[in-house]
Design a protein around this motif. Structure first.
Motif, PDB file in Angstrom:
ATOM      1  N   CYS A   1       0.833  -1.208   0.000  1.00  8.69           N
ATOM      2  CA  CYS A   1       0.000   0.000   0.000  1.00  8.69           C
ATOM      3  C   CYS A   1       0.864   1.253   0.000  1.00  8.69           C
ATOM      4  O   CYS A   1       1.210   1.775  -1.043  1.00  8.69           O
ATOM      5  N   GLY A   2       1.212   1.766   1.199  1.00  6.49           N
ATOM      6  CA  GLY A   2       1.764   3.107   1.312  1.00  6.49           C
ATOM      7  C   GLY A   2       3.044   3.361   0.544  1.00  6.49           C
ATOM      8  O   GLY A   2       3.174   4.382  -0.132  1.00  6.49           O
ATOM      9  N   VAL A   3       4.013   2.471   0.649  1.00  5.05           N
ATOM     10  CA  VAL A   3       5.278   2.703  -0.035  1.00  5.05           C
ATOM     11  C   VAL A   3       5.095   2.644  -1.549  1.00  5.05           C
ATOM     12  O   VAL A   3       5.651   3.458  -2.289  1.00  5.05           O
ATOM     13  N   MET A   4       4.282   1.709  -2.019  1.00  3.77           N
ATOM     14  CA  MET A   4       3.998   1.645  -3.452  1.00  3.77           C
ATOM     15  C   MET A   4       3.264   2.904  -3.915  1.00  3.77           C
ATOM     16  O   MET A   4       3.534   3.424  -5.006  1.00  3.77           O
ATOM     17  N   ALA A   5       2.344   3.401  -3.094  1.00  2.00           N
ATOM     18  CA  ALA A   5       1.602   4.607  -3.459  1.00  2.00           C
ATOM     19  C   ALA A   5       2.543   5.782  -3.663  1.00  2.00           C
ATOM     20  O   ALA A   5       2.410   6.550  -4.623  1.00  2.00           O
ATOM     21  N   GLY A   6       3.518   5.931  -2.770  1.00  2.00           N
ATOM     22  CA  GLY A   6       4.438   7.047  -2.883  1.00  2.00           C
ATOM     23  C   GLY A   6       5.422   6.906  -4.026  1.00  2.00           C
ATOM     24  O   GLY A   6       5.624   7.834  -4.814  1.00  2.00           O
ATOM     25  N   ILE A   7       6.046   5.726  -4.134  1.00  2.00           N
ATOM     26  CA  ILE A   7       6.988   5.509  -5.236  1.00  2.00           C
ATOM     27  C   ILE A   7       6.275   5.654  -6.575  1.00  2.00           C
ATOM     28  O   ILE A   7       6.772   6.305  -7.500  1.00  2.00           O
ATOM     29  N   GLY A   8       5.079   5.062  -6.673  1.00  2.00           N
ATOM     30  CA  GLY A   8       4.329   5.133  -7.918  1.00  2.00           C
ATOM     31  C   GLY A   8       3.870   6.540  -8.249  1.00  2.00           C
ATOM     32  O   GLY A   8       3.783   6.918  -9.427  1.00  2.00           O
ATOM     33  N   ALA A   9       3.558   7.353  -7.218  1.00  3.05           N
ATOM     34  CA  ALA A   9       3.157   8.733  -7.468  1.00  3.05           C
ATOM     35  C   ALA A   9       4.266   9.494  -8.179  1.00  3.05           C
ATOM     36  O   ALA A   9       4.002  10.336  -9.051  1.00  3.05           O
TER      37      ALA A   9
ATOM     38  N   ASP B   1       9.454  20.874 -11.358  1.00  5.00           N
ATOM     39  CA  ASP B   1       8.862  20.177 -12.502  1.00  5.00           C
ATOM     40  C   ASP B   1       7.690  19.311 -12.072  1.00  5.00           C
ATOM     41  O   ASP B   1       6.676  19.227 -12.775  1.00  5.00           O
ATOM     42  N   VAL B   2       7.837  18.659 -10.934  1.00  2.00           N
ATOM     43  CA  VAL B   2       6.774  17.800 -10.393  1.00  2.00           C
ATOM     44  C   VAL B   2       6.625  18.115  -8.909  1.00  2.00           C
ATOM     45  O   VAL B   2       7.615  18.147  -8.181  1.00  2.00           O
ATOM     46  N   VAL B   3       5.383  18.363  -8.486  1.00  4.14           N
ATOM     47  CA  VAL B   3       5.101  18.572  -7.064  1.00  4.14           C
ATOM     48  C   VAL B   3       4.114  17.500  -6.616  1.00  4.14           C
ATOM     49  O   VAL B   3       3.040  17.355  -7.205  1.00  4.14           O
ATOM     50  N   ILE B   4       4.487  16.751  -5.608  1.00  3.64           N
ATOM     51  CA  ILE B   4       3.662  15.644  -5.117  1.00  3.64           C
ATOM     52  C   ILE B   4       3.070  16.041  -3.768  1.00  3.64           C
ATOM     53  O   ILE B   4       3.801  16.319  -2.816  1.00  3.64           O
ATOM     54  N   GLU B   5       1.744  16.074  -3.703  1.00  2.30           N
ATOM     55  CA  GLU B   5       1.039  16.430  -2.474  1.00  2.30           C
ATOM     56  C   GLU B   5       0.665  15.138  -1.764  1.00  2.30           C
ATOM     57  O   GLU B   5      -0.152  14.363  -2.262  1.00  2.30           O
TER      58      GLU B   5
ATOM     59  N   ALA C   1       3.879  24.452 -17.053  1.00  2.00           N
ATOM     60  CA  ALA C   1       3.800  23.139 -17.705  1.00  2.00           C
ATOM     61  C   ALA C   1       4.269  22.017 -16.786  1.00  2.00           C
ATOM     62  O   ALA C   1       4.516  20.901 -17.247  1.00  2.00           O
ATOM     63  N   GLY C   2       4.370  22.291 -15.493  1.00  2.00           N
ATOM     64  CA  GLY C   2       4.740  21.259 -14.532  1.00  2.00           C
ATOM     65  C   GLY C   2       3.545  20.399 -14.160  1.00  2.00           C
ATOM     66  O   GLY C   2       2.418  20.614 -14.601  1.00  2.00           O
ATOM     67  N   THR C   3       3.808  19.427 -13.313  1.00  2.02           N
ATOM     68  CA  THR C   3       2.791  18.445 -12.937  1.00  2.02           C
ATOM     69  C   THR C   3       2.560  18.470 -11.435  1.00  2.02           C
ATOM     70  O   THR C   3       3.515  18.482 -10.660  1.00  2.02           O
ATOM     71  N   VAL C   4       1.301  18.474 -11.033  1.00  2.00           N
ATOM     72  CA  VAL C   4       0.917  18.282  -9.643  1.00  2.00           C
ATOM     73  C   VAL C   4       0.325  16.887  -9.506  1.00  2.00           C
ATOM     74  O   VAL C   4      -0.527  16.493 -10.308  1.00  2.00           O
ATOM     75  N   VAL C   5       0.774  16.141  -8.511  1.00  2.00           N
ATOM     76  CA  VAL C   5       0.238  14.805  -8.243  1.00  2.00           C
ATOM     77  C   VAL C   5      -0.359  14.791  -6.840  1.00  2.00           C
ATOM     78  O   VAL C   5       0.346  15.068  -5.862  1.00  2.00           O
ATOM     79  N   LEU C   6      -1.631  14.474  -6.743  1.00  2.00           N
ATOM     80  CA  LEU C   6      -2.290  14.318  -5.453  1.00  2.00           C
ATOM     81  C   LEU C   6      -2.293  12.842  -5.086  1.00  2.00           C
ATOM     82  O   LEU C   6      -2.944  12.030  -5.737  1.00  2.00           O
ATOM     83  N   VAL C   7      -1.551  12.492  -4.031  1.00  2.00           N
ATOM     84  CA  VAL C   7      -1.548  11.120  -3.534  1.00  2.00           C
ATOM     85  C   VAL C   7      -2.029  11.074  -2.081  1.00  2.00           C
ATOM     86  O   VAL C   7      -2.424  10.031  -1.586  1.00  2.00           O
ATOM     87  N   GLY C   8      -2.034  12.230  -1.397  1.00  2.00           N
ATOM     88  CA  GLY C   8      -2.639  12.313  -0.075  1.00  2.00           C
ATOM     89  C   GLY C   8      -4.137  12.107  -0.181  1.00  2.00           C
ATOM     90  O   GLY C   8      -4.764  12.547  -1.155  1.00  2.00           O
ATOM     91  N   VAL C   9      -4.731  11.453   0.807  1.00  2.00           N
ATOM     92  CA  VAL C   9      -6.154  11.096   0.736  1.00  2.00           C
ATOM     93  C   VAL C   9      -6.993  12.141   1.479  1.00  2.00           C
ATOM     94  O   VAL C   9      -6.885  12.269   2.706  1.00  2.00           O
TER      95      VAL C   9
ATOM     96  N   SER D   1      -3.247  10.215  -7.955  1.00  2.00           N
ATOM     97  CA  SER D   1      -2.544   8.934  -8.030  1.00  2.00           C
ATOM     98  C   SER D   1      -3.206   7.948  -7.091  1.00  2.00           C
ATOM     99  O   SER D   1      -3.203   8.134  -5.872  1.00  2.00           O
ATOM    100  N   TRP D   2      -3.782   6.899  -7.641  1.00  2.00           N
ATOM    101  CA  TRP D   2      -4.497   5.890  -6.878  1.00  2.00           C
ATOM    102  C   TRP D   2      -3.628   4.643  -6.819  1.00  2.00           C
ATOM    103  O   TRP D   2      -3.397   4.004  -7.837  1.00  2.00           O
ATOM    104  N   TYR D   3      -3.076   4.364  -5.621  1.00  2.00           N
ATOM    105  CA  TYR D   3      -2.157   3.230  -5.452  1.00  2.00           C
ATOM    106  C   TYR D   3      -0.905   3.411  -6.305  1.00  2.00           C
ATOM    107  O   TYR D   3      -0.307   2.449  -6.775  1.00  2.00           O
ATOM    108  N   GLY D   4      -0.528   4.671  -6.536  1.00  2.00           N
ATOM    109  CA  GLY D   4       0.666   4.931  -7.322  1.00  2.00           C
ATOM    110  C   GLY D   4       0.541   4.468  -8.761  1.00  2.00           C
ATOM    111  O   GLY D   4       1.551   4.240  -9.428  1.00  2.00           O
TER     112      GLY D   4
END
Length: 361
Positions: A162-170, A250-254, A272-280, A304-307
């Motif tokens: 779950c959690g580690v895969m979610a973050g790495i995958g994000a 370039d990429v910001v992961i929330e 033109a950067g990317t925002v990724v929401l992985v926090g629930v 990002s759902w499950y990365g």
């Protein structure tokens, strides 16, 4: 045959969990019985206990697990008894519109075991994320078992569930972090630090970790952060811009899941950067942004759902990197505990004292 084992059960909203006797049936068609070796204590389990997922109590908690297949049901070809596996909650169907378009990581019809595990009195249990692995044994769909190298420590390997895969995958799958990129990660708990580790694996040149807790920022440095920002004492948006030549990352992961931190992520990215929401987030949360800013900044706003992982592809690869010493999964394990330590682990998680408590069986 019915197996009588111990399991951690949440009987009602907000009540402390308890170790109880549960009954686990032999696997039917398409199912697998797994002897659980380890299971991480994840925020999602706490959400279940608090009624934040649904109200289908009682719950059998636990889902970040590694174990050994004990038996399989009719028609199972993916795994066999004796296989060392990580459990996943994305058993892809192969037939839905996402799978048929070659995007199984978006599968709309992931499946779980059909038979129910129960309390001793026959009350059906709802297994967390279709897994229920705070137990000596659990029953899952065979597709929820991903075979990996048995040399991997169960305490570390299970966290990919779950959690580690979610973050790495994000970072890698959803954010598409590439060599030389600048990356900012807002929120440095287990998922955020996994995003830091993922950005490092992908070859990011600058990785900026943001949190309000200096202890968590130090953890983030251990996973590869090149810079840290304590948002209590510095404006994270302005600091990220300063660290990236005035442009933004370039990429910001929330990795928090709150409107205010998502807004920070939005304004901290480059054009033109990317925002990724992985926090629930919770159901009542809303975000308001100027539409002109959404248009004018370009780029992408992603969740990002499950990365965006495909377990059959990603779990064995990440375990190989772990065994090569290139991915520090052990670093996420703050402590190992027994089944009766889950409630105390929830308290430590609340206080931010651990990245992961891991139940060993």
């Amino acid at each position: 045959m019915v197996h009588q084992v111990r399991g951690v059960v949440a009987r009602q909203k907000g009540a402390p969990v308890a170790v109880e006797t549960i009954l686990v049936p032999d696997p039917g068609p398409g199912e697998a019985l797994v002897q659980v070796r380890s299971c991480g204590v994840c925020h999602t389990d706490l959400h279940y206990r608090e009624g934040g997922i649904n109200d289908e109590f009682p719950f059998l908690l636990g889902h970040e697990a590694a174990g050994v297949v004990e038996a399989v049901g009719e028609g199972v070809t993916e795994v066999e008894p004796g296989d060392y596996v990580i459990l996943n909650w994305r058993a892809v169907c192969g037939q839905c519109r996402a799978c048929l378009r070659g995007r199984p990581w978006y599968c709309f019809a992931t499946h779980n075991a059909v038979q129910k595990m129960t309390l001793a009195d026959g009350t059906a249990l709802s297994p967390a994320l279709g897994i229920g692995a705070f137990a000596d044994k659990t029953l899952v769909a065979a597709g929820q078992c991903t075979k990996v190298d048995p040399a991997a420590s169960p305490a570390a390997a299970g966290l990919l569930g779950c959690g580690v895969m979610a973050g790495i995958g994000a970072a890698i799958n959803t954010g598409g972090v590439g060599r030389g990129d600048s990356v900012a990660v807002i929120g440095c708990g287990g998922v955020g630090d996994a995003a830091v580790a993922g950005a490092r694996l992908a070859g990011a040149a600058k990785i900026i970790a943001v949190d309000v807790d200096d202890r968590k920022l130090e953890w983030a440095r251990g996973f590869g952060a090149t810079h840290t920002v304590n948002a209590r004492t510095a404006d994270p948006v302005e600091t990220i811009r300063e660290l990236t030549g005035g442009h933004g990352a370039d990429v910001v992961i929330e990795a928090v899941g709150r409107p205010e931190t998502y807004e920070q992520a939005f304004y901290a990215r480059d054009l033109a950067g990317t925002v990724v929401l992985v926090g629930v987030p919770t159901p009542e949360m809303k975000i308001e942004l100027p539409l002109l800013e959404v248009f004018g900044r370009g780029g992408a706003l992603k969740s990002s759902w499950y990365g965006d992982c495909l377990p059959s592809r990603d779990f064995p690869m990440l375990i190989d990197l772990y065994l090569q010493g290139r991915l520090d999964l052990d670093g996420f394990v703050s402590e190992t505990i027994a089944l009766d330590g889950v409630e105390a682990a929830f308290d430590k998680m609340h206080r931010g004292e651990v990245l992961r408590s891991v139940v060993l069986l």
